[in-house]
Design a protein around this motif. Structure first.
Motif, mmCIF file in Angstrom:
data_model
loop_
_atom_site.group_PDB
_atom_site.id
_atom_site.type_symbol
_atom_site.label_atom_id
_atom_site.label_comp_id
_atom_site.label_asym_id
_atom_site.label_seq_id
_atom_site.Cartn_x
_atom_site.Cartn_y
_atom_site.Cartn_z
ATOM 1 N N ILE A 1 0.857 -1.188 0.000
ATOM 2 C CA ILE A 1 0.000 0.000 0.000
ATOM 3 C C ILE A 1 0.892 1.237 0.000
ATOM 4 C CG2 ILE A 1 -1.618 1.342 1.412
ATOM 5 C CD1 ILE A 1 -2.943 -1.255 2.198
ATOM 6 N N PRO A 2 0.675 2.155 -0.944
ATOM 7 C CA PRO A 2 1.557 3.329 -1.047
ATOM 8 C C PRO A 2 1.646 4.131 0.251
ATOM 9 C CG PRO A 2 0.204 3.148 -3.019
ATOM 10 C CD PRO A 2 -0.303 2.107 -2.050
ATOM 11 N N GLU A 3 2.855 4.548 0.552
ATOM 12 C CA GLU A 3 3.095 5.378 1.741
ATOM 13 C C GLU A 3 3.111 6.852 1.376
ATOM 14 O OE1 GLU A 3 6.848 4.120 3.296
ATOM 15 O OE2 GLU A 3 5.983 2.360 4.279
ATOM 16 N N THR A 4 3.195 7.141 0.077
ATOM 17 C CA THR A 4 3.259 8.544 -0.330
ATOM 18 C C THR A 4 2.230 8.811 -1.420
ATOM 19 O OG1 THR A 4 4.898 8.479 -2.131
ATOM 20 C CG2 THR A 4 5.761 8.463 0.141
ATOM 21 N N PHE A 5 1.965 10.089 -1.598
ATOM 22 C CA PHE A 5 0.858 10.535 -2.444
ATOM 23 C C PHE A 5 1.304 11.725 -3.278
ATOM 24 C CE2 PHE A 5 -2.775 13.424 -3.023
ATOM 25 C CZ PHE A 5 -3.665 12.579 -3.642
ATOM 26 N N CYS A 6 0.660 11.884 -4.422
ATOM 27 C CA CYS A 6 0.926 13.044 -5.270
ATOM 28 C C CYS A 6 -0.425 13.596 -5.724
ATOM 29 C CB CYS A 6 1.770 12.576 -6.441
ATOM 30 S SG CYS A 6 1.851 13.705 -7.778
ATOM 31 N N GLY B 1 -2.777 8.024 7.402
ATOM 32 C CA GLY B 1 -1.398 7.658 7.735
ATOM 33 C C GLY B 1 -0.423 7.768 6.572
ATOM 34 N N VAL B 2 -0.792 8.529 5.552
ATOM 35 C CA VAL B 2 0.144 8.758 4.439
ATOM 36 C C VAL B 2 1.335 9.555 4.975
ATOM 37 C CG1 VAL B 2 0.408 9.964 2.224
ATOM 38 C CG2 VAL B 2 -1.640 8.614 2.681
ATOM 39 N N ARG B 3 2.534 9.115 4.609
ATOM 40 C CA ARG B 3 3.727 9.722 5.222
ATOM 41 C C ARG B 3 4.120 11.043 4.587
ATOM 42 N NH1 ARG B 3 8.039 5.270 6.999
ATOM 43 N NH2 ARG B 3 6.703 4.173 8.458
ATOM 44 N N PHE B 4 4.144 11.054 3.258
ATOM 45 C CA PHE B 4 4.567 12.261 2.542
ATOM 46 C C PHE B 4 3.663 12.447 1.323
ATOM 47 C CE2 PHE B 4 8.485 10.515 4.447
ATOM 48 C CZ PHE B 4 8.860 11.602 5.232
ATOM 49 N N ALA B 5 3.414 13.710 0.985
ATOM 50 C CA ALA B 5 2.668 14.002 -0.241
ATOM 51 C C ALA B 5 3.358 15.144 -0.961
ATOM 52 C CB ALA B 5 1.220 14.357 0.077
#
Ligand SMILES: [Zn+2]
Length: 250
Positions: free
Chosen positions: A106-111, A129-133
């Motif tokens: 499951i992706p930890e980062t988002f764009c 809980g997404v770490r970085f975007a």
């Protein structure tokens, strides 16, 4: 693990929209240098219908298997400021489920699609809980056809609103590239955003393969550390929630 200090010459490489070139050109080249990168996947645009220009899920899986990060770019590539929190959450979770279906973590980062963000979407990402975007090079959205933005400074920028320092496109030259990566110093990270190399459907974010090779040679020759967005967790304290004023400015 204790956090590492952010070294000078730390560069994050990101690729949006799941262009075919992620698999056919970019990943094999990055492998030669031992560089990390994040590929942001959406089923929007023409991902579902144009398999000449976009990745298949099997190719996304192979990118993961080769050691690259797969990030979430939403199901429909809808501007998040036009969605309710429920609609945004549904699109976010859809890509997570597709990744699970293909044995991709499951992706930890988002764009943010089209680099447009909103306080409501940031709240959803934080809850999930997404770490970085990653956002664009402009405050909200992206400069058309490429441009310059701030380097990521964890003391200034929220970890769910990480700016793009260099956005590749027709108006972005080698000088802009060098300017962007030279910002990677004094605790700041240069974040580069690419789309297709080449971007066959979207000429306004195109990067010619020969130019891209020159950029990667430069990073290699000058001793840059080149990582995926999720690798920032080695350097950045996730408990740090800076700049409520940044999200207020959206
Ligand atoms: Zn996109």
């Amino acid at each position: 693990m204790p956090l590492l200090p952010i070294p000078n010459r730390l560069v994050v490489l990101t690729f949006d929209d799941g262009n075919k070139s992620d698999f056919t050109y970019v990943a094999p080249l990055l492998k030669q240098y031992g560089f990390g990168a994040t590929f942001y996947i959406t089923e929007g645009l023409n991902f579902l219908t144009n398999k000449q220009h976009y990745l298949t899920w099997d190719e996304v899986y192979q990118l993961h298997q080769s050691g690259f990060e797969i990030g979430n770019h939403t199901r429909h590539h809808t501007h998040v400021n036009e969605q309710t929190q429920e609609e945004f959450l549904t699109d976010l979770e859809y890509i997570n489920a597709r990744c699970q279906q293909y044995n991709i973590p499951i992706p930890e980062t988002f764009c943010y699609p089209a680099a447009i963000h909103s306080p409501q979407s940031l709240e959803v990402l934080a809850k999930k809980g997404v770490r970085f975007a990653r956002r664009g090079d402009a405050i909200c959205g992206m400069e058309p056809e490429g441009g310059r933005g701030p380097a990521y400074d964890p003391n200034v920028h929220h970890r769910l609103l990480i700016p793009t320092t260099g956005m590749s496109g027709p108006n972005w030259s080698f000088d802009d590239f060098v300017w962007a990566v030279e910002q990677a110093k004094d605790g700041k990270v240069a974040v580069l955003t690419f789309h297709g190399v080449p971007a066959l459907e979207h000429p306004w974010v195109n990067t010619p393969p020969d130019d891209f090779k020159v950029y990667m040679d430069f990073l290699n020759d000058h001793g840059f550390t080149v990582i995926a967005l999720q690798d920032l967790s080695k350097y950045v304290d996730l408990r740090m929630e800076r700049s409520g004023n940044q999200s207020a400015r959206v």
